[in-house]
Scaffold this active site. Structure first.
Site, PDB file in Angstrom:
ATOM      1  N   CYS A  59      14.352   3.030  -4.944  1.00 22.37           N
ATOM      2  CA  CYS A  59      13.701   3.855  -3.920  1.00 22.37           C
ATOM      3  C   CYS A  59      14.231   5.282  -3.876  1.00 22.37           C
ATOM      4  O   CYS A  59      13.578   6.173  -3.352  1.00 22.37           O
ATOM      5  CB  CYS A  59      13.860   3.208  -2.541  1.00 22.37           C
ATOM      6  SG  CYS A  59      13.032   1.622  -2.396  1.00 22.37           S
TER       7      CYS A  59
ATOM      8  N   GLN B  33      14.877  -7.397  -0.771  1.00 24.84           N
ATOM      9  CA  GLN B  33      15.065  -6.468   0.332  1.00 24.84           C
ATOM     10  C   GLN B  33      14.922  -7.131   1.703  1.00 24.84           C
ATOM     11  O   GLN B  33      15.605  -6.754   2.659  1.00 24.84           O
ATOM     12  CB  GLN B  33      14.081  -5.303   0.200  1.00 24.84           C
ATOM     13  CG  GLN B  33      12.629  -5.725   0.102  1.00 24.84           C
ATOM     14  CD  GLN B  33      11.706  -4.564  -0.203  1.00 24.84           C
ATOM     15  OE1 GLN B  33      12.033  -3.420   0.049  1.00 24.84           O
ATOM     16  NE2 GLN B  33      10.524  -4.855  -0.738  1.00 24.84           N
TER      17      GLN B  33
ATOM     18  N   ARG C 289      -0.123   4.599  13.188  1.00 28.58           N
ATOM     19  CA  ARG C 289      -1.072   3.831  14.000  1.00 28.58           C
ATOM     20  C   ARG C 289      -0.990   4.299  15.451  1.00 28.58           C
ATOM     21  O   ARG C 289       0.017   4.107  16.119  1.00 28.58           O
ATOM     22  CB  ARG C 289      -0.757   2.335  13.909  1.00 28.58           C
ATOM     23  CG  ARG C 289      -0.967   1.742  12.532  1.00 28.58           C
ATOM     24  CD  ARG C 289      -0.690   0.249  12.522  1.00 28.58           C
ATOM     25  NE  ARG C 289      -1.082  -0.375  11.267  1.00 28.58           N
ATOM     26  CZ  ARG C 289      -0.299  -0.497  10.204  1.00 28.58           C
ATOM     27  NH1 ARG C 289       0.950  -0.028  10.254  1.00 28.58           N
ATOM     28  NH2 ARG C 289      -0.718  -1.079   9.111  1.00 28.58           N
TER      29      ARG C 289
ATOM     30  N   SER D   8       8.719  -0.642   6.055  1.00 31.54           N
ATOM     31  CA  SER D   8       7.991   0.504   5.512  1.00 31.54           C
ATOM     32  C   SER D   8       6.659   0.038   4.943  1.00 31.54           C
ATOM     33  O   SER D   8       6.505  -1.107   4.522  1.00 31.54           O
ATOM     34  CB  SER D   8       8.813   1.188   4.426  1.00 31.54           C
ATOM     35  OG  SER D   8       9.186   0.270   3.422  1.00 31.54           O
TER      36      SER D   8
ATOM     37  N   HIS E  46       5.960   4.652   2.396  1.00 32.63           N
ATOM     38  CA  HIS E  46       7.073   4.752   1.454  1.00 32.63           C
ATOM     39  C   HIS E  46       6.549   4.603   0.032  1.00 32.63           C
ATOM     40  O   HIS E  46       6.616   3.519  -0.558  1.00 32.63           O
ATOM     41  CB  HIS E  46       8.086   3.653   1.795  1.00 32.63           C
ATOM     42  CG  HIS E  46       9.273   3.568   0.901  1.00 32.63           C
ATOM     43  ND1 HIS E  46       9.699   4.604   0.093  1.00 32.63           N
ATOM     44  CD2 HIS E  46      10.143   2.536   0.668  1.00 32.63           C
ATOM     45  CE1 HIS E  46      10.779   4.221  -0.576  1.00 32.63           C
ATOM     46  NE2 HIS E  46      11.055   2.968  -0.249  1.00 32.63           N
TER      47      HIS E  46
ATOM     48  N   CYS F 183      18.395   3.983   1.341  1.00 28.75           N
ATOM     49  CA  CYS F 183      18.871   2.773   0.677  1.00 28.75           C
ATOM     50  C   CYS F 183      18.075   2.570  -0.604  1.00 28.75           C
ATOM     51  O   CYS F 183      16.915   2.956  -0.703  1.00 28.75           O
ATOM     52  CB  CYS F 183      18.744   1.570   1.598  1.00 28.75           C
ATOM     53  SG  CYS F 183      17.082   1.276   2.232  1.00 28.75           S
TER      54      CYS F 183
ATOM     55  N   GLY G 178      17.616  -0.144  -4.288  1.00 28.84           N
ATOM     56  CA  GLY G 178      17.884  -1.411  -4.930  1.00 28.84           C
ATOM     57  C   GLY G 178      19.222  -1.405  -5.652  1.00 28.84           C
ATOM     58  O   GLY G 178      19.643  -0.388  -6.195  1.00 28.84           O
TER      59      GLY G 178
END
Length: 385
Positions: free
Chosen positions: A89, A159, A214, A240, A341, A371, A373
């Site tokens: 990420c 995750q 939203r 996300s 994301h 963060c 992986g």
């Protein structure tokens, strides 16, 4: 001492899964921001020495070095090369680090950093599944590694499990997460309504604003969702969003600024990356932030604005508990829970927003972390000029 300056930064709106950007080829998403970057900065594209792009799951339309493909799809000079990197990420935040390091070292003067991801077309971890299936594997990239199993056993490496471990360790309830998620949507909607993203976003066709926020969400609606992991606290509302998008920025040396008549908007004050437990995976921003602040000789109170990726609500909530940061300075325009994301693009997307918000508010220092992986986290501190 050499400096690495940020001259320009742009991004697409972030599209929802199967939304307005879902059918766009990733190379064309990347090309869109690259063309805008060149136009807005006024730089001679032939003077760019490299294009460093982040992207995960580089298969199908994202294969073949998407950095290079996007640059060529933009109609830009063939003489300029490109390289695609994967730090999960944090890929495009690492792209900024590599670009800045090239400039700081004195070996390069003008480098583009960016990222792209179309998660509608290439779902997360799709490349790992493609690689595993012909071998009859079901456990992804760790399957069959004796060294990995000896060190970490057979614990899940994903995750959602990591997010649950964080929620448990830091005592973060489902209600805490849902209140944070609601605030993310409210902040994002306010930012859109107030036009805070207009300067940084380059509309793509009919898609002019981020599709994720939203307006009608509520704590009551969130409470009705089932946890992703049975018996857990994480739901889709606190995670996300699957997204599509691209972002790019131009970094320059003092010599390039002078020779090309560029106007620097910020400088890279600090960059670092650290790692920790790959099973918990998502808590690395905590030690990485402590490391970065110590190395930079700063305290969290010296930071005016923070962008920390909202992969899951517990990631940010645990980070806030450990760092003591002021929540009113963190993700002030919402985060990935509301805005999405797009994996490989998110690092530069966040930095683009951070730069523009520092300019809007008159802040001096901004910190970005996320963060990644494998239990990793990049930290970048920029100073607005």
């Amino acid at each position: 001492m050499a400096e690495a300056y940020i001259v320009e930064a742009v991004r697409t709106p972030v599209g929802r899964r199967k939304g307005g950007l879902g059918g766009v080829h990733p190379a064309d998403l990347g090309a869109h921001v690259l063309k805008a970057l060149v136009e807005r900065s006024g730089v001679d594209p032939l003077a760019v020495e490299d294009v460093v792009f982040g992207c995960l799951d580089t298969v199908g339309p994202q294969a073949g070095d998407i950095a290079r493909t996007a640059w060529l799809a933009a109609g830009l000079p063939e003489e300029v090369p490109g390289v695609t990197i994967d730090r999960q990420c944090g890929s495009s935040q690492q792209a900024v680090h590599f670009a800045a390091q090239g400039v700081l070292s004195g070996t390069q003067d003008l480098v583009v950093a960016g990222g792209v991801q179309n998660m509608t077309q290439i779902p997360i971890a799709f490349a790992s599944r493609l690689a595993a299936e012909p071998l009859g594997l079901t456990e992804g990239p760790f399957a069959g590694s004796e060294g990995w199993r000896a060190r970490y056993g057979d614990r899940p490496v994903n995750q959602f499990y990591g997010a649950e471990l964080i929620a448990e360790k830091w005592g973060i309830s489902r209600r805490d997460q849902e209140e944070f998620a609601l605030r993310s949507h409210q902040r994002a909607v306010r930012a859109i309504d107030e036009g805070r993203f207009e300067r940084e976003v380059v509309p793509f066709g009919d898609v002019a604003v981020d599709e994720g926020p939203r307006r009608d969400t509520s704590l009551e609606k969130m409470a009705g969702l089932k946890p992703v992991v049975e018996g857990g606290t994480i739901t889709a509302a606190c995670s996300s969003q699957v997204s599509d998008g691209a972002a790019a920025m131009l970094l320059a040396s003092e010599r390039a600024v002078r020779e090309h008549g560029l106007t620097p908007r910020a400088r890279v004050h600090h960059l670092s990356v650290r790692g920790e437990d790959p099973i918990r995976m998502l808590s690395a921003p905590i030690p990485a932030t402590a490391y970065a602040l110590k190395k930079a000789g700063m305290a969290i109170g010296d930071i005016d604005l923070v962008e920390i990726n909202e992969a899951f609500a517990p990631v940010v909530l645990a980070w806030l508990k450990e760092t003591g940061a002021d929540p009113d300075k963190v993700n002030v325009n919402g985060g990935a829970i509301a805005l999405g994301h797009p994996l490989g693009a998110t690092g530069v997307k966040l930095m683009t927003t951070l730069l523009h918000e520092l300019e809007r508010t008159g802040g001096r220092f901004g910190l970005q972390t996320m963060c990644e992986g494998g239990g990793q986290a990049n930290v970048t501190i920029v100073e607005r000029l």
